[in-house]
Write a protein that holds these residues in place. Structure first.
Motif, PDB file in Angstrom:
ATOM      1  N   TRP A   1       0.917  -1.327  -0.193  1.00  0.00           N
ATOM      2  CA  TRP A   1       0.017  -0.030   0.088  1.00  0.00           C
ATOM      3  C   TRP A   1       0.752   1.177   0.127  1.00  0.00           C
ATOM      4  CZ3 TRP A   1      -3.795  -1.789   4.292  1.00  0.00           C
ATOM      5  CH2 TRP A   1      -4.530  -2.825   3.985  1.00  0.00           C
ATOM      6  N   GLU A   2       1.919   1.210   0.680  1.00  0.00           N
ATOM      7  CA  GLU A   2       2.843   2.310   0.767  1.00  0.00           C
ATOM      8  C   GLU A   2       3.294   2.641  -0.649  1.00  0.00           C
ATOM      9  OE1 GLU A   2       5.895   1.195   3.783  1.00  0.00           O
ATOM     10  OE2 GLU A   2       4.404   1.324   5.125  1.00  0.00           O
ATOM     11  N   ARG A   3       3.591   1.776  -1.372  1.00  0.00           N
ATOM     12  CA  ARG A   3       4.106   1.710  -2.661  1.00  0.00           C
ATOM     13  C   ARG A   3       3.294   2.269  -3.442  1.00  0.00           C
ATOM     14  NH1 ARG A   3       7.537  -1.087   0.229  1.00  0.00           N
ATOM     15  NH2 ARG A   3       9.895  -1.708  -0.486  1.00  0.00           N
ATOM     16  N   SER A   4       2.126   1.766  -3.240  1.00  0.00           N
ATOM     17  CA  SER A   4       0.703   2.216  -4.336  1.00  0.00           C
ATOM     18  C   SER A   4       0.661   3.370  -4.285  1.00  0.00           C
ATOM     19  CB  SER A   4      -0.325   1.409  -3.769  1.00  0.00           C
ATOM     20  OG  SER A   4      -1.413   1.873  -4.531  1.00  0.00           O
ATOM     21  N   ARG A   5       0.845   4.092  -2.862  1.00  0.00           N
ATOM     22  CA  ARG A   5       0.485   5.508  -2.868  1.00  0.00           C
ATOM     23  C   ARG A   5       1.445   6.331  -3.216  1.00  0.00           C
ATOM     24  NH1 ARG A   5      -1.863   3.685   2.337  1.00  0.00           N
ATOM     25  NH2 ARG A   5       0.234   3.676   3.318  1.00  0.00           N
ATOM     26  N   SER A   6       2.600   5.972  -3.285  1.00  0.00           N
ATOM     27  CA  SER A   6       3.971   6.746  -3.766  1.00  0.00           C
ATOM     28  C   SER A   6       4.058   6.879  -5.247  1.00  0.00           C
ATOM     29  CB  SER A   6       5.322   6.181  -3.000  1.00  0.00           C
ATOM     30  OG  SER A   6       5.444   5.100  -3.867  1.00  0.00           O
ATOM     31  N   THR A   7       3.563   5.723  -5.780  1.00  0.00           N
ATOM     32  CA  THR A   7       3.037   5.825  -7.402  1.00  0.00           C
ATOM     33  C   THR A   7       2.364   6.745  -7.803  1.00  0.00           C
ATOM     34  OG1 THR A   7       3.963   3.262  -7.518  1.00  0.00           O
ATOM     35  CG2 THR A   7       2.599   4.120  -9.338  1.00  0.00           C
ATOM     36  N   ALA A   8       1.049   6.763  -7.033  1.00  0.00           N
ATOM     37  CA  ALA A   8      -0.063   7.790  -7.564  1.00  0.00           C
ATOM     38  C   ALA A   8       0.343   9.008  -7.490  1.00  0.00           C
ATOM     39  CB  ALA A   8      -1.291   7.209  -6.794  1.00  0.00           C
ATOM     40  N   ARG A   9       1.317   9.481  -6.695  1.00  0.00           N
ATOM     41  CA  ARG A   9       1.731  10.732  -6.493  1.00  0.00           C
ATOM     42  C   ARG A   9       3.044  11.475  -7.175  1.00  0.00           C
ATOM     43  NH1 ARG A   9       1.654   9.402  -0.574  1.00  0.00           N
ATOM     44  NH2 ARG A   9       3.799   9.348  -0.786  1.00  0.00           N
ATOM     45  N   ALA A  10       3.431  10.230  -8.097  1.00  0.00           N
ATOM     46  CA  ALA A  10       4.679  10.937  -8.941  1.00  0.00           C
ATOM     47  C   ALA A  10       4.097  11.625 -10.186  1.00  0.00           C
ATOM     48  CB  ALA A  10       5.375   9.659  -9.429  1.00  0.00           C
ATOM     49  N   ASP A  11       4.866  12.567 -10.461  1.00  0.00           N
ATOM     50  CA  ASP A  11       4.509  13.770 -11.556  1.00  0.00           C
ATOM     51  C   ASP A  11       4.707  13.141 -12.915  1.00  0.00           C
ATOM     52  OD1 ASP A  11       3.813  15.616  -9.873  1.00  0.00           O
ATOM     53  OD2 ASP A  11       5.712  16.360  -9.251  1.00  0.00           O
ATOM     54  N   VAL A  12       5.761  12.426 -13.285  1.00  0.00           N
ATOM     55  CA  VAL A  12       6.049  12.086 -14.541  1.00  0.00           C
ATOM     56  C   VAL A  12       5.800  10.718 -14.873  1.00  0.00           C
ATOM     57  CG1 VAL A  12       7.997  11.919 -16.302  1.00  0.00           C
ATOM     58  CG2 VAL A  12       8.082  13.757 -14.444  1.00  0.00           C
ATOM     59  N   PRO A  13       4.749  10.349 -15.965  1.00  0.00           N
ATOM     60  CA  PRO A  13       4.406   9.052 -15.970  1.00  0.00           C
ATOM     61  C   PRO A  13       5.496   8.097 -16.455  1.00  0.00           C
ATOM     62  CG  PRO A  13       2.947  10.435 -17.223  1.00  0.00           C
ATOM     63  CD  PRO A  13       4.165  11.480 -16.482  1.00  0.00           C
ATOM     64  N   ARG A  14       6.382   8.415 -16.983  1.00  0.00           N
ATOM     65  CA  ARG A  14       7.375   7.494 -17.348  1.00  0.00           C
ATOM     66  C   ARG A  14       8.260   7.070 -16.240  1.00  0.00           C
ATOM     67  NH1 ARG A  14       9.532   5.694 -22.164  1.00  0.00           N
ATOM     68  NH2 ARG A  14       8.549   7.475 -23.214  1.00  0.00           N
ATOM     69  N   GLN A  15       8.477   7.959 -15.396  1.00  0.00           N
ATOM     70  CA  GLN A  15       9.329   7.815 -14.162  1.00  0.00           C
ATOM     71  C   GLN A  15       8.302   6.930 -13.190  1.00  0.00           C
ATOM     72  OE1 GLN A  15      10.957  11.586 -12.684  1.00  0.00           O
ATOM     73  NE2 GLN A  15      11.104  10.441 -10.490  1.00  0.00           N
ATOM     74  N   ALA A  16       7.172   7.317 -13.053  1.00  0.00           N
ATOM     75  CA  ALA A  16       6.025   6.756 -11.979  1.00  0.00           C
ATOM     76  C   ALA A  16       5.975   5.333 -12.323  1.00  0.00           C
ATOM     77  CB  ALA A  16       4.678   7.272 -12.130  1.00  0.00           C
ATOM     78  N   ILE A  17       5.918   4.732 -13.679  1.00  0.00           N
ATOM     79  CA  ILE A  17       5.940   3.596 -14.090  1.00  0.00           C
ATOM     80  C   ILE A  17       7.088   2.761 -13.704  1.00  0.00           C
ATOM     81  CG2 ILE A  17       5.765   2.108 -16.057  1.00  0.00           C
ATOM     82  CD1 ILE A  17       3.936   4.114 -17.322  1.00  0.00           C
ATOM     83  N   ALA A  18       8.258   3.459 -14.159  1.00  0.00           N
ATOM     84  CA  ALA A  18       9.624   2.753 -13.727  1.00  0.00           C
ATOM     85  C   ALA A  18       9.855   2.348 -12.260  1.00  0.00           C
ATOM     86  CB  ALA A  18      10.804   3.614 -14.190  1.00  0.00           C
ATOM     87  N   THR A  19       9.375   3.706 -11.358  1.00  0.00           N
ATOM     88  CA  THR A  19       9.592   3.374 -10.001  1.00  0.00           C
ATOM     89  C   THR A  19       8.576   2.458  -9.469  1.00  0.00           C
ATOM     90  OG1 THR A  19      10.025   5.843  -9.868  1.00  0.00           O
ATOM     91  CG2 THR A  19       9.297   4.843  -7.631  1.00  0.00           C
ATOM     92  N   ALA A  20       7.446   2.225 -10.028  1.00  0.00           N
ATOM     93  CA  ALA A  20       6.538   1.149  -9.449  1.00  0.00           C
ATOM     94  C   ALA A  20       6.864  -0.126  -9.858  1.00  0.00           C
ATOM     95  CB  ALA A  20       5.078   1.520 -10.039  1.00  0.00           C
ATOM     96  N   MET A  21       7.556  -0.407 -10.970  1.00  0.00           N
ATOM     97  CA  MET A  21       7.907  -1.787 -11.199  1.00  0.00           C
ATOM     98  C   MET A  21       9.088  -2.119 -10.397  1.00  0.00           C
ATOM     99  SD  MET A  21       5.273  -2.507 -13.220  1.00  0.00           S
ATOM    100  CE  MET A  21       6.185  -4.309 -13.537  1.00  0.00           C
ATOM    101  N   ARG A  22      10.140  -1.054 -10.224  1.00  0.00           N
ATOM    102  CA  ARG A  22      11.256  -1.449  -9.405  1.00  0.00           C
ATOM    103  C   ARG A  22      10.820  -1.838  -7.906  1.00  0.00           C
ATOM    104  NH1 ARG A  22      13.368   3.151  -9.380  1.00  0.00           N
ATOM    105  NH2 ARG A  22      13.128   3.638  -7.091  1.00  0.00           N
ATOM    106  N   ARG A  23       9.889  -0.940  -7.361  1.00  0.00           N
ATOM    107  CA  ARG A  23       9.557  -1.219  -6.070  1.00  0.00           C
ATOM    108  C   ARG A  23       8.622  -2.662  -6.048  1.00  0.00           C
ATOM    109  NH1 ARG A  23       7.907   4.939  -4.596  1.00  0.00           N
ATOM    110  NH2 ARG A  23      10.154   5.581  -3.952  1.00  0.00           N
TER     111      ARG A  23
END
Length: 202
Positions: free
Chosen positions: A78-100
């Motif tokens: 859940w913590e990782r999900s919330r941080s993904t939703a807050r990311a500004d740049v979609p490409r970066q958000a996707i990369a971060t979500a998958m890494r986590r």
């Protein structure tokens, strides 16, 4: 007078927390080594350094221990999900979500697989897992919308696409995590590529 009771209550709570953590940590290690079906309450108690009777003070069954372990693990999700939703740049958000997500599956793969295996037969675990999926779907949809995908639940809209992406990732990670870390990373790269294509970013 209440001041005299508070410290002892806190001390008891702290001791209980440590013992409960030991039970959950032991259960996770046993799931990794033996799998859910082979683990017994006696195994968990012995690994945690307590008697079976003491374990039953905290949990009524092996299933209750595993449910609590799943609950602890999905909190990290859940913590990782919330941080993904807050990311500004979609490409970066996707990369971060998958890494986590890869990190979590590497750390807690046996727990996650057990949660998936039991989600249809243990209502508490099913509810926890579905809540987790809903949060991820919401986070994925937010990234898709930010990338320009139309909001909504129709087949080509963000929420429907996010649901399909979420369950695709879950099923692929479930299988890859049983093979190797390399397989999990390769699977993650593939899922990330599909998410980027879905977002119109690749």
């Amino acid at each position: 007078m209440s001041g005299h009771h508070t410290p002892s209550r806190r001390a008891a709570q702290s001791k209980g927390d440590l013992r409960e953590r030991a039970i959950l940590d032991t259960c996770e290690a046993l799931l990794t080594d033996k799998g859910y079906d082979a683990v017994t309450v006696g195994d968990i108690a012995q690994g945690a350094g307590i008697t079976r009777g003491a374990l039953y003070f905290y949990f009524g069954s092996k299933q209750e221990v595993v449910t609590a372990l799943v609950a602890r693990t999905v909190e990290h999700l859940w913590e990782r999900s919330r941080s993904t939703a807050r990311a500004d740049v979609p490409r970066q958000a996707i990369a971060t979500a998958m890494r986590r997500t890869v990190e979590l599956w590497n750390e807690h793969g046996p727990v996650m697989r057990t949660a998936i295996d039991l989600s249809l037969t243990v209502p508490e675990i099913g509810n926890l897992w579905n809540q987790t999926a809903d949060l991820f779907i919401e986070a994925i949809a937010a990234v898709l919308e930010h990338a320009g995908v139309e909001p909504g639940d129709e087949p080509k809209q963000a929420s429907a696409m996010a649901r399909a992406l979420c369950w695709m990732i879950e099923r692929n990670f479930y299988h890859a995590s049983q093979e190797s870390r390399e397989s999990l990373q390769n699977t993650s790269d593939t899922c990330e590529h599909i998410w980027l294509i879905s977002s119109g970013l690749s």
